[in-house]
Motif scaffolding. Structure first.
Motif, PDB file in Angstrom:
ATOM      1  N   THR A   8      31.746  -6.717  29.884  1.00 13.44           N
ATOM      2  CA  THR A   8      31.453  -5.282  29.963  1.00 13.44           C
ATOM      3  C   THR A   8      30.864  -4.901  31.320  1.00 13.44           C
ATOM      4  O   THR A   8      30.806  -3.714  31.652  1.00 13.44           O
ATOM      5  N   THR A   9      30.461  -5.894  32.123  1.00  9.75           N
ATOM      6  CA  THR A   9      29.986  -5.571  33.476  1.00  9.75           C
ATOM      7  C   THR A   9      31.143  -5.199  34.399  1.00  9.75           C
ATOM      8  O   THR A   9      30.927  -4.683  35.480  1.00  9.75           O
ATOM      9  N   ILE A  10      32.371  -5.495  33.967  1.00  8.14           N
ATOM     10  CA  ILE A  10      33.526  -5.155  34.794  1.00  8.14           C
ATOM     11  C   ILE A  10      33.844  -3.671  34.637  1.00  8.14           C
ATOM     12  O   ILE A  10      33.806  -3.142  33.527  1.00  8.14           O
ATOM     13  N   ARG A  11      34.169  -3.027  35.751  1.00 11.68           N
ATOM     14  CA  ARG A  11      34.518  -1.615  35.728  1.00 11.68           C
ATOM     15  C   ARG A  11      35.713  -1.395  34.795  1.00 11.68           C
ATOM     16  O   ARG A  11      36.704  -2.125  34.859  1.00 11.68           O
ATOM     17  N   GLY A  12      35.588  -0.446  33.910  1.00 19.13           N
ATOM     18  CA  GLY A  12      36.704  -0.125  33.035  1.00 19.13           C
ATOM     19  C   GLY A  12      36.718  -0.907  31.730  1.00 19.13           C
ATOM     20  O   GLY A  12      37.626  -0.748  30.929  1.00 19.13           O
ATOM     21  N   VAL A  13      35.733  -1.764  31.522  1.00 18.54           N
ATOM     22  CA  VAL A  13      35.682  -2.492  30.257  1.00 18.54           C
ATOM     23  C   VAL A  13      34.536  -1.973  29.398  1.00 18.54           C
ATOM     24  O   VAL A  13      33.367  -2.186  29.709  1.00 18.54           O
ATOM     25  N   GLY A  14      34.877  -1.245  28.366  1.00 20.44           N
ATOM     26  CA  GLY A  14      33.864  -0.712  27.456  1.00 20.44           C
ATOM     27  C   GLY A  14      33.721  -1.596  26.234  1.00 20.44           C
ATOM     28  O   GLY A  14      34.331  -2.660  26.154  1.00 20.44           O
ATOM     29  N   ASP A  15      32.933  -1.136  25.301  1.00 20.15           N
ATOM     30  CA  ASP A  15      32.687  -1.939  24.105  1.00 20.15           C
ATOM     31  C   ASP A  15      33.958  -2.163  23.296  1.00 20.15           C
ATOM     32  O   ASP A  15      34.182  -3.241  22.756  1.00 20.15           O
ATOM     33  N   GLU A  16      34.784  -1.103  23.246  1.00 24.49           N
ATOM     34  CA  GLU A  16      36.023  -1.200  22.480  1.00 24.49           C
ATOM     35  C   GLU A  16      36.913  -2.308  23.048  1.00 24.49           C
ATOM     36  O   GLU A  16      37.440  -3.147  22.325  1.00 24.49           O
ATOM     37  N   GLN A  17      37.038  -2.315  24.392  1.00 26.77           N
ATOM     38  CA  GLN A  17      37.871  -3.346  25.009  1.00 26.77           C
ATOM     39  C   GLN A  17      37.234  -4.717  24.885  1.00 26.77           C
ATOM     40  O   GLN A  17      37.925  -5.710  24.711  1.00 26.77           O
TER      41      GLN A  17
END
Ligand code: ADP
Ligand code: MG
Length: 678
Positions: A8-17
């Motif tokens: 989730t620290t990666i840009r564009g990765v939210g909880d859903e992903q």
């Protein structure tokens, strides 16, 4: 960003992903980088629009206009006209209404997709599209295709991996410089970028060679180090007493097979040496490994030392205890056999512990929990591990400190591991194979059955049962959840006991049943009080019920080849013809694995086929849930394997200090714990 950070620290990765990534086994940045593609699709060649031919294509073009509309309820179409200097063509997206707004008129895009006829007009359908000025992740290149999960495809995975490319490029080298140079390998950072975002097919090859080399190198190093360590230990010397061995064999109700003789002889030689034995005996189900193990224990007992016989389940431990009791009885040694398992009463356990402590128990039988049990095994001379459960360096050290010496170790497995794989994975072990089976067994008849033919199959089975035979019914693990698993097996049980076989005695066995009840069910089956035993794979290994001649496997396509073969080995142990029915979940056509099982009874042949069809991870997976899998290296690549093993040996000969290579050290240390079968 650190490699151990959550994705989730990666840009564009939210909880859903993150939740979807978790399904794929990816939780950290490092996991993501380690998530290798399964294959590639080549969209690297950019074609002039005027030269387009049907098939996968890439163009570099400017979008003129894009329009979206509903053709009918639930069916949206976005159409755009795009052009380059040679001409223009159409692109079409289905049910992606956001496309219309996201396209910038006048900007140049890479567009990759299938070019062909669509509603009587040529167009590129559902293409990936990216601005030329960006680093293209999904167009105009060789595209990595990953194992996907619902609602999460390779394109989204590629986009997220692109975000961590700076981290990938900064990854440190793990291998010694001289190896990189000698072997002409590319750097680790280059290899990882190349595996995800290759520029050329040659780069894929180089990346694979580099990563595969490292896998085999590290594995080989781990087993060589383990072997070295073992060879510095002094063992307990067990002298070979020929008279004792002869007397034991003379009292067997059968003659040993040539393979059994040879393996026993090797074991006796091993145990006379100064260094501890570390031998793996591979033998197909029914090849008679128990007698071999008993003969090893016999010699150890003669020196007044103990052998610990460890089975994977209590059920098997009980069965082994009674087998070994019977084998030792003619020599008057059956009072030296002691069982110690959790389900025994406290009084029984106390008694067994006392026997173990004072040394009067020479043949101790239990589960793998024996190691952790608070039992005093100071006279332990031999550890026998049935069905190959390894224990690591730490457990070995505990035993050593208890015994004051390193016990000999004998592992038994019915999972036939092809030699090439065994040498790579278990280089530290000496391996013996029980090739021939005891005589007089006719091969099991195996048939794939579609659910349509269930009724006629049941008629046939019922005739066998009427003649006194018994049947195992095995249901697949359909979920990681024990509750769901119990449910499915219970359904089959209900159906059989209340409807299809209501005139027979049907028993049920699964993981949620209490251990004491389990033993009762198993005993009832062994004593023929039950005709049919419905269970999960808890009966998988080692259970010996000679009168059970029928094996029915539900949802057979869900099992691995090696596992199916092991299950099949539960029947055909007596004089009666054995049958194995592979019931499919539906009437789709069976794959090559089930077909192979139908036509071959040779476990080694099947293992080699499994290796070909699914790769080493498959076979290994049946052993230990894929703690080690060679994901890149192919075992058929003998050149790669030979050079990696050679380099590992050189690393040791040069007396290189592994601690100077931090990442390699950590990796190898982890592998040493898991490759340690002993
Ligand atoms: P596995 O290798 O699967 O552990 P077991 O040791 O359980 O096999 O042996 C399977 C059966 O074969 C047992 O009933 C055993 O008594 C019998 N057996 C073992 N060796 C021989 C032999 N040489 N001849 C005939 N029967 C044998
Ligand atoms: Mg066995």
């Amino acid at each position: 960003m650190a490699l151990s950070d959550a994705i989730t620290t990666i840009r564009g990765v939210g909880d859903e992903q993150a939740r979807k990534f978790k399904i794929l086994g990816i939780e950290t940045v490092a996991d993501l980088i380690d998530y290798y593609p399964r294959r590639y699709e080549d969209f690297s060649v950019v074609t002039d629009i005027a030269k387009l031919r049907p098939g996968p294509v890439t163009i570099a073009a400017v979008v003129k206009q894009a329009k979206g509309h509903y053709v009918r309820r639930g069916m949206h179409i976005t159409e755009a006209v795009v052009s380059d200097k040679t001409g223009s063509t159409r692109i079409t997206w289905f049910n992606q209404p956001y496309r219309e707004k996201s396209l910038k008129p006048g900007a140049e895009y890479f567009i990759s997709g299938q070019y062909g006829l669509n509603y009587r007009r040529m167009s590129i359908t559902n293409p990936s599209i990216e601005l030329v000025q960006d680093f293209p992740a999904n167009t105009a290149r060789i595209l990595a295709v990953y194992r996907e999960t619902k609602g999460f495809n390779s394109a989204s995975i590629r986009k997220i991996i692109r975000e961590v490319l700076p981290e990938v490029r900064a990854l440190p080298e793990t291998l010694p410089k001289w190896i990189i140079e000698d072997q002409k390998l590319i750097s680790r950072a280059e290899a990882l970028e190349g595996i995800h975002f290759p520029k050329t097919t040659q780069q894929i090859e180089e990346a694979r060679r580099r990563l595969g080399f490292e896998e085999v190198f590290a594995l080989s190093l781990a087993s060589l180090l383990n072997k070295d360590e073992l060879n510095t230990e002094k063992s307990l010397k067990i002298p070979f007493k020929q008279d004792l061995a002869r007397e034991f064999v003379a009292n067997l109700p059968f003659d040993l097979t040539d393979s059994q003789r040879e393996v026993v002889w090797r074991i006796y030689q091993d145990m006379e040496r100064v260094h501890p034995m570390n031998r793996l005996v591979e033998g197909d189900v029914g090849s008679g490994k128990t007698v071999v193990a008993a003969m090893a224990a016999l010699m150890v007992g003669q020196k007044k030392y103990q052998s610990a016989f460890m089975a994977p389940t209590e059920l098997l431990a009980r069965q082994h205890a009674s087998t070994i009791h019977d084998l030792m009885d003619p020599l008057g040694l059956s009072n030296q056999v002691d069982l110690l398992v959790g389900s025994m009463s406290e009084a029984q356990k106390t008694l067994a512990r006392a026997h173990i402590k004072d040394g009067s128990a020479r043949f101790i039988v239990g589960t793998h929990a024996l190691i952790g049990e608070k039992v005093d095994m100071h006279k332990l001379g031999l550890i026998i591990i049935d069905e190959q459960h390894r224990f690591g360096v730490d457990q070995r050290k505990i035993l050593m400190s208890k015994a004051g010496h390193m016990p000999h170790v004998l592992s038994l497995t019915a999972t036939p591991i092809p030699r090439s794989l065994a040498l790579t994975l278990y280089g530290e072990l000496d391996i013996s194979i029980l090739r021939d089976k005891p005589p007089g067994r006719s091969p099991i008849i195996t048939k794939i059955v579609s659910p349509n033919s269930r009724a006629s199959l049941y008629q046939k089975i019922d005739k066998e049962i009427a003649e006194g035979r018994q049947m195992f019914v095995v249901c697949p693990l359909i979920s990681d959840s024990v509750i769901v698993e119990a449910n499915s097996v219970e359904k089959v049980y209900e159906q059989m006991s209340k409807i299809d076989f209501k005139h027979r005695h049907v028993g049920l066995l699964h993981g949620k049943i209490k251990s004491t009840d389990k033993n009762k069910v198993m005993e009832d089956f062994i004593n023929k009080k039950l005709d049919i035993l419905v269970s999960t794979t808890v009966i998988e290994v080692g259970v010996d019920v000679p009168n059970a001649s029928i094996m029915l496997i539900e949802g057979a396509e869900r099992f691995g080849l090696a596992q199916l073969h092991q299950l099949r080995g539960r029947v055909g142990r007596g004089k009666e013809q054995g049958y194995c029915y592979l019931m499919m979940s539906d009437s789709s056509s069976p794959g090559p694995r089930l077909r192979a099982l139908e036509s071959s009874n040779d476990g080694f042949k099947l293992a080699e086929l499994d290796l070909e069809l699914r790769g080493p991870g498959a076979i290994y997976g049946t052993l230990q849930h894929g703690e080690i899998d060679l994901r890149v290296a192919k075992l058929s690549d003998s050149k790669l394997i030979a050079s990696a093993r050679g380099s590992a040996q050189e690393f040791i000969d040069k007396k290189e200090n592994l601690r100077h290579y931090r990442e390699l050290f950590e990796y190898v240390t982890k592998l040493r714990a898991v490759t340690n079968l002993n």
